[in-house]
Design a protein around this motif. Structure first.
Motif, mmCIF file in Angstrom:
data_model
loop_
_atom_site.group_PDB
_atom_site.id
_atom_site.type_symbol
_atom_site.label_atom_id
_atom_site.label_comp_id
_atom_site.label_asym_id
_atom_site.label_seq_id
_atom_site.Cartn_x
_atom_site.Cartn_y
_atom_site.Cartn_z
ATOM 1 N N ALA A 45 1.852 15.662 16.262
ATOM 2 C CA ALA A 45 1.528 16.113 14.900
ATOM 3 C C ALA A 45 0.802 14.998 14.163
ATOM 4 C CB ALA A 45 2.794 16.513 14.147
ATOM 5 N N GLY A 46 -0.523 15.090 14.138
ATOM 6 C CA GLY A 46 -1.334 14.112 13.421
ATOM 7 C C GLY A 46 -2.149 14.850 12.382
ATOM 8 N N SER A 47 -3.348 15.311 12.792
ATOM 9 C CA SER A 47 -4.194 16.079 11.870
ATOM 10 C C SER A 47 -3.455 17.316 11.368
ATOM 11 C CB SER A 47 -5.470 16.522 12.586
ATOM 12 O OG SER A 47 -6.184 15.388 13.014
ATOM 13 N N ASP A 48 -2.789 17.980 12.289
ATOM 14 C CA ASP A 48 -2.027 19.173 11.898
ATOM 15 C C ASP A 48 -0.576 18.747 11.669
ATOM 16 O OD1 ASP A 48 -1.298 21.708 11.342
ATOM 17 O OD2 ASP A 48 -1.708 22.539 13.329
ATOM 18 N N ILE A 64 0.830 -1.210 0.000
ATOM 19 C CA ILE A 64 0.000 0.000 0.000
ATOM 20 C C ILE A 64 0.865 1.262 0.000
ATOM 21 C CG2 ILE A 64 -2.176 -0.866 0.947
ATOM 22 C CD1 ILE A 64 -1.320 -0.097 3.699
ATOM 23 N N PHE A 65 2.026 1.160 0.648
ATOM 24 C CA PHE A 65 2.867 2.359 0.732
ATOM 25 C C PHE A 65 3.734 2.532 -0.529
ATOM 26 C CE2 PHE A 65 2.065 0.999 5.135
ATOM 27 C CZ PHE A 65 1.319 2.105 5.524
ATOM 28 N N GLY A 66 4.404 1.454 -0.945
ATOM 29 C CA GLY A 66 5.310 1.574 -2.101
ATOM 30 C C GLY A 66 4.562 1.689 -3.412
ATOM 31 N N GLU A 95 5.269 4.460 5.925
ATOM 32 C CA GLU A 95 5.033 5.910 5.893
ATOM 33 C C GLU A 95 5.422 6.510 7.251
ATOM 34 O OE1 GLU A 95 1.299 8.317 4.236
ATOM 35 O OE2 GLU A 95 0.863 7.359 6.132
ATOM 36 N N LEU A 96 6.342 7.474 7.232
ATOM 37 C CA LEU A 96 6.852 8.080 8.474
ATOM 38 C C LEU A 96 6.421 9.540 8.523
ATOM 39 C CD1 LEU A 96 10.420 6.556 8.012
ATOM 40 C CD2 LEU A 96 8.696 5.736 9.627
ATOM 41 N N TRP A 97 5.154 9.754 8.861
ATOM 42 C CA TRP A 97 4.607 11.116 8.873
ATOM 43 C C TRP A 97 4.222 11.551 10.288
ATOM 44 C CZ3 TRP A 97 0.871 12.253 4.176
ATOM 45 C CH2 TRP A 97 1.579 12.055 2.989
ATOM 46 N N THR A 142 5.258 8.221 14.884
ATOM 47 C CA THR A 142 4.406 7.226 15.558
ATOM 48 C C THR A 142 3.264 6.755 14.647
ATOM 49 O OG1 THR A 142 3.279 6.716 17.649
ATOM 50 C CG2 THR A 142 2.776 8.859 16.656
ATOM 51 N N TRP A 143 2.619 5.679 15.034
ATOM 52 C CA TRP A 143 1.518 5.026 14.295
ATOM 53 C C TRP A 143 1.954 4.575 12.908
ATOM 54 C CZ3 TRP A 143 -1.185 3.693 17.990
ATOM 55 C CH2 TRP A 143 -1.601 4.564 18.985
ATOM 56 N N ASN A 144 3.233 4.227 12.758
ATOM 57 C CA ASN A 144 3.737 3.882 11.429
ATOM 58 C C ASN A 144 3.413 2.426 11.122
ATOM 59 O OD1 ASN A 144 6.133 5.660 12.995
ATOM 60 N ND2 ASN A 144 5.107 6.576 11.241
ATOM 61 N N THR A 145 2.444 2.226 10.244
ATOM 62 C CA THR A 145 1.949 0.879 9.928
ATOM 63 C C THR A 145 3.066 0.042 9.300
ATOM 64 O OG1 THR A 145 -0.195 1.869 9.469
ATOM 65 C CG2 THR A 145 0.139 -0.393 8.701
ATOM 66 N N GLY A 146 3.310 -1.120 9.884
ATOM 67 C CA GLY A 146 4.256 -2.082 9.309
ATOM 68 C C GLY A 146 5.692 -1.603 9.256
ATOM 69 N N SER A 149 -7.303 6.822 9.935
ATOM 70 C CA SER A 149 -6.036 6.830 9.191
ATOM 71 C C SER A 149 -6.184 7.635 7.900
ATOM 72 C CB SER A 149 -5.593 5.395 8.881
ATOM 73 O OG SER A 149 -6.537 4.765 8.081
ATOM 74 N N MET A 150 -5.053 7.943 7.289
ATOM 75 C CA MET A 150 -5.003 8.737 6.044
ATOM 76 C C MET A 150 -5.564 10.148 6.256
ATOM 77 S SD MET A 150 -6.282 5.874 3.319
ATOM 78 C CE MET A 150 -7.490 5.048 4.314
ATOM 79 N N GLY A 151 -5.599 10.619 7.488
ATOM 80 C CA GLY A 151 -6.234 11.909 7.792
ATOM 81 C C GLY A 151 -7.670 11.643 8.195
ATOM 82 N N THR A 152 -8.075 12.076 9.391
ATOM 83 C CA THR A 152 -9.408 11.720 9.904
ATOM 84 C C THR A 152 -10.512 12.304 9.002
ATOM 85 O OG1 THR A 152 -9.681 13.689 11.275
ATOM 86 C CG2 THR A 152 -8.528 11.831 12.286
ATOM 87 N N ASN A 153 -11.715 11.739 9.153
ATOM 88 C CA ASN A 153 -12.817 12.217 8.300
ATOM 89 C C ASN A 153 -13.212 13.660 8.605
ATOM 90 O OD1 ASN A 153 -12.670 9.783 7.118
ATOM 91 N ND2 ASN A 153 -14.792 9.166 7.488
ATOM 92 N N GLU A 154 -12.971 14.104 9.861
ATOM 93 C CA GLU A 154 -13.228 15.527 10.154
ATOM 94 C C GLU A 154 -12.308 16.395 9.282
ATOM 95 O OE1 GLU A 154 -12.667 13.306 12.659
ATOM 96 O OE2 GLU A 154 -14.699 13.196 13.471
ATOM 97 N N ILE A 155 -11.053 15.963 9.174
ATOM 98 C CA ILE A 155 -10.091 16.738 8.365
ATOM 99 C C ILE A 155 -10.485 16.675 6.880
ATOM 100 C CG2 ILE A 155 -7.652 16.849 7.641
ATOM 101 C CD1 ILE A 155 -8.310 17.848 10.554
ATOM 102 N N PHE A 201 -12.951 1.325 12.427
ATOM 103 C CA PHE A 201 -12.609 2.730 12.696
ATOM 104 C C PHE A 201 -11.288 3.117 12.033
ATOM 105 C CE2 PHE A 201 -15.144 1.038 16.144
ATOM 106 C CZ PHE A 201 -16.195 1.943 16.160
ATOM 107 N N ILE A 202 -10.545 2.102 11.566
ATOM 108 C CA ILE A 202 -9.205 2.371 11.027
ATOM 109 C C ILE A 202 -9.259 3.416 9.928
ATOM 110 C CG2 ILE A 202 -7.351 1.376 9.615
ATOM 111 C CD1 ILE A 202 -7.554 -1.154 11.208
ATOM 112 N N THR A 203 -10.061 3.155 8.905
ATOM 113 C CA THR A 203 -10.031 4.062 7.742
ATOM 114 C C THR A 203 -10.726 5.394 8.025
ATOM 115 O OG1 THR A 203 -11.794 2.664 6.904
ATOM 116 C CG2 THR A 203 -9.675 2.502 5.800
#
Ligand SMILES: Cc1cc2nc3c(=O)[nH]c(=O)nc-3n(C[C@H](O)[C@H](O)[C@H](O)COP(=O)(O)OP(=O)(O)OC[C@H]3O[C@@H](n4cnc5c(N)ncnc54)[C@H](O)[C@@H]3O)c2cc1C
Length: 394
Positions: free
Chosen positions: A136-139, A94-96, A129-131, A161-165, A372-378, A367-369
């Motif tokens: 620093a999550g939503s912002d 998914i990342f590469g 993904e190292l973001w 943090t929260w870096n999947t795999g 993740s990838m930026g919350t639905n509020e964002i 709840f994952i999706t």
């Protein structure tokens, strides 16, 4: 757009489904839910095996230019995702493959493309993904991990943090503050790094049930070649936005729900309550039919996204809208399915667990999706700002 497939597309779709159907027969029984790929060794091995099989067929480079090992069209890519989603087959990083490769194709120098795209299309290198950071999550632009240039290297210090795999990945793509004095959004650079570089420590975050697909990653004077940047120094925010669009389009998740729907219909036909099949209960029929309609809409949205990407016309809000729709549909689906299954829907491992506990797992994971990838509020903010031109709240 015209949703009717051409004869050629139908033939490709048939081949994708046939290959994935065969791979499904080899899938380990422990492969339940998205997280298993990263949590269970035999599922990770299966993922690598499928990647090699798909690489042999050239399917990891669908819609890429031929000079980087690509073939096929964006629609082939969508049809391939349908087949994998329906049969529950990993093998596409998914990342590469899904996020980084299309970003490199649009934003990287020729040298970076030549170095990093071939191992992706050959299924040889897996990425993370190292973001996100603890503060620093939503912002995301408030991130604090620095990469300070010294000669022909960056020296990285800080924590993600929260870096999947990340504990499985060979390489990572990250965003780091390269000019601490510059203003927000103009001080970030997008950097590619080898996860085996000295100074990197990866710690899986343990789940209460023993698993842990997400990690914390610590950087302690990590030296990375300065040439490993995508785009320009301090202009990584544009690359973040580009990649985020590829991250959010979601066909595999939608097709996995089509398969789940078939299983749910089968369950309702075969399971009796008070002497009647569940399928005869008007309330259940209504809720299942509602899901079926919404799934068709989700598929149409995913086709539209592919069509827009094909023409390089996808706007940030298109991917956000798709992400909100399919992630919230996934949640509704998990709630309806576990409701219908009644108390058995909460059973994880037992002969009484319908579909080997898949609904219980879906309920836990739905709840994952949304986050993740930026919350639905964002995502709703993005639609408000960039799509509707509404003002930002102070
Ligand atoms: C399953 C999963 C996998 C992930 N994988 C990765 C990964 O591989 N790599 C990576 O770097 N990160 C990953 N993440 C992290 C993810 O990107 C962040 O969790 C997400 O961006 C939210 O950040 P946060 O957790 O810090 O929440 P916060 O930003 O603290 O948000 C908390 C709550 O406040 C709301 N909120 C915040 N700001 C606003 C606003 N302006 N308007 C309205 N509401 C707002 C949010 O919507 C949320 O509900 C993953 C997360 C999950 C759940």
């Amino acid at each position: 757009m015209d949703f009717e497939l051409t004869e050629e597309q139908k033939a490709h779709r048939k081949e994708f489904f046939e290959v994935c159907k065969e791979l499904e027969k080899k899938r380990p029984p422990s492969f339940v839910g998205f997280e298993a790929v990263f949590e269970v060794d035999e599922c990770w091995e299966f993922h690598l095996y499928c990647a090699k099989e798909f690489a042999k067929k050239g399917w990891l480079g669908l819609a890429w230019p031929p000079e980087y090992g690509g073939s096929g069209t964006m629609m082939d890519k969508v049809l391939f995702a349908e087949a994998r989603g329906y049969h529950g087959i990993p093998g596409v990083d998914i990342f590469g493959v899904q996020m980084l490769a299309p970003t490199l194709l649009q934003a990287a120098s020729d040298a970076i493309k030549k170095e990093f795209l071939p191992p992706i299309v050959q299924g040889k290198v897996m990425w993370c993904e190292l973001w996100s950071e603890p503060n620093a999550g939503s912002d995301l632009a408030t991130l604090a991990t620095t990469a300070i240039k010294k000669g022909d290297e960056y020296v990285i210090n800080g924590q993600k943090t929260w870096n999947t795999g990340a504990h499985r990945a060979d390489w990572g793509f990250g965003v780091f503050k390269t000019d601490p004095a510059a203003r927000k959004h103009h001080n970030i650079t997008f950097i590619l790094l080898d996860m085996k570089t000295p100074g990197i420590t990866v710690r899986p975050i343990p789940y209460i049930d023993g698993g842990g697909p997400f990690c914390e990653v610590y950087f302690d004077d990590v030296h990375v070649p300065a040439k490993n940047i995508v785009g320009q120094e301090n202009e990584g925010w544009a690359v973040v936005n580009l990649l985020a669009g590829f991250e959010r389009s979601g066909m595999t998740e939608i097709m996995a729900m089509f398969r789940d729907l078939e299983e749910l219909v089968k369950y309702c036909n075969e399971t009796k309550r008070n002497g009647q099949p569940l399928a005869r209960d008007p309330l259940i029929r209504n809720r299942v039919a509602q899901l079926a309609c919404e799934l068709q809409a989700a598929r149409a949205i995913a086709y539209r996204i592919a069509d827009l990407q094909n023409r390089n016309e996808m706007a940030l809000m298109d991917a956000s809208a798709a992400k909100i729709f399919y992630s919230e549909l996934g949640k509704r689906f998990a709630f309806v399915a576990t409701d219908i299954a009644g108390p058995y829907g909460q059973v994880k491992t037992s002969r009484w667990a319908p579909m080997h506990g898949a609904w219980e797992k879906a309920f836990q994971e739905c709840f994952i999706t949304i986050i993740s990838m930026g919350t639905n509020e964002i995502q709703r903010n993005i639609i408000a700002w960039y799509g509707l031109g509404l003002p930002r709240m102070k």
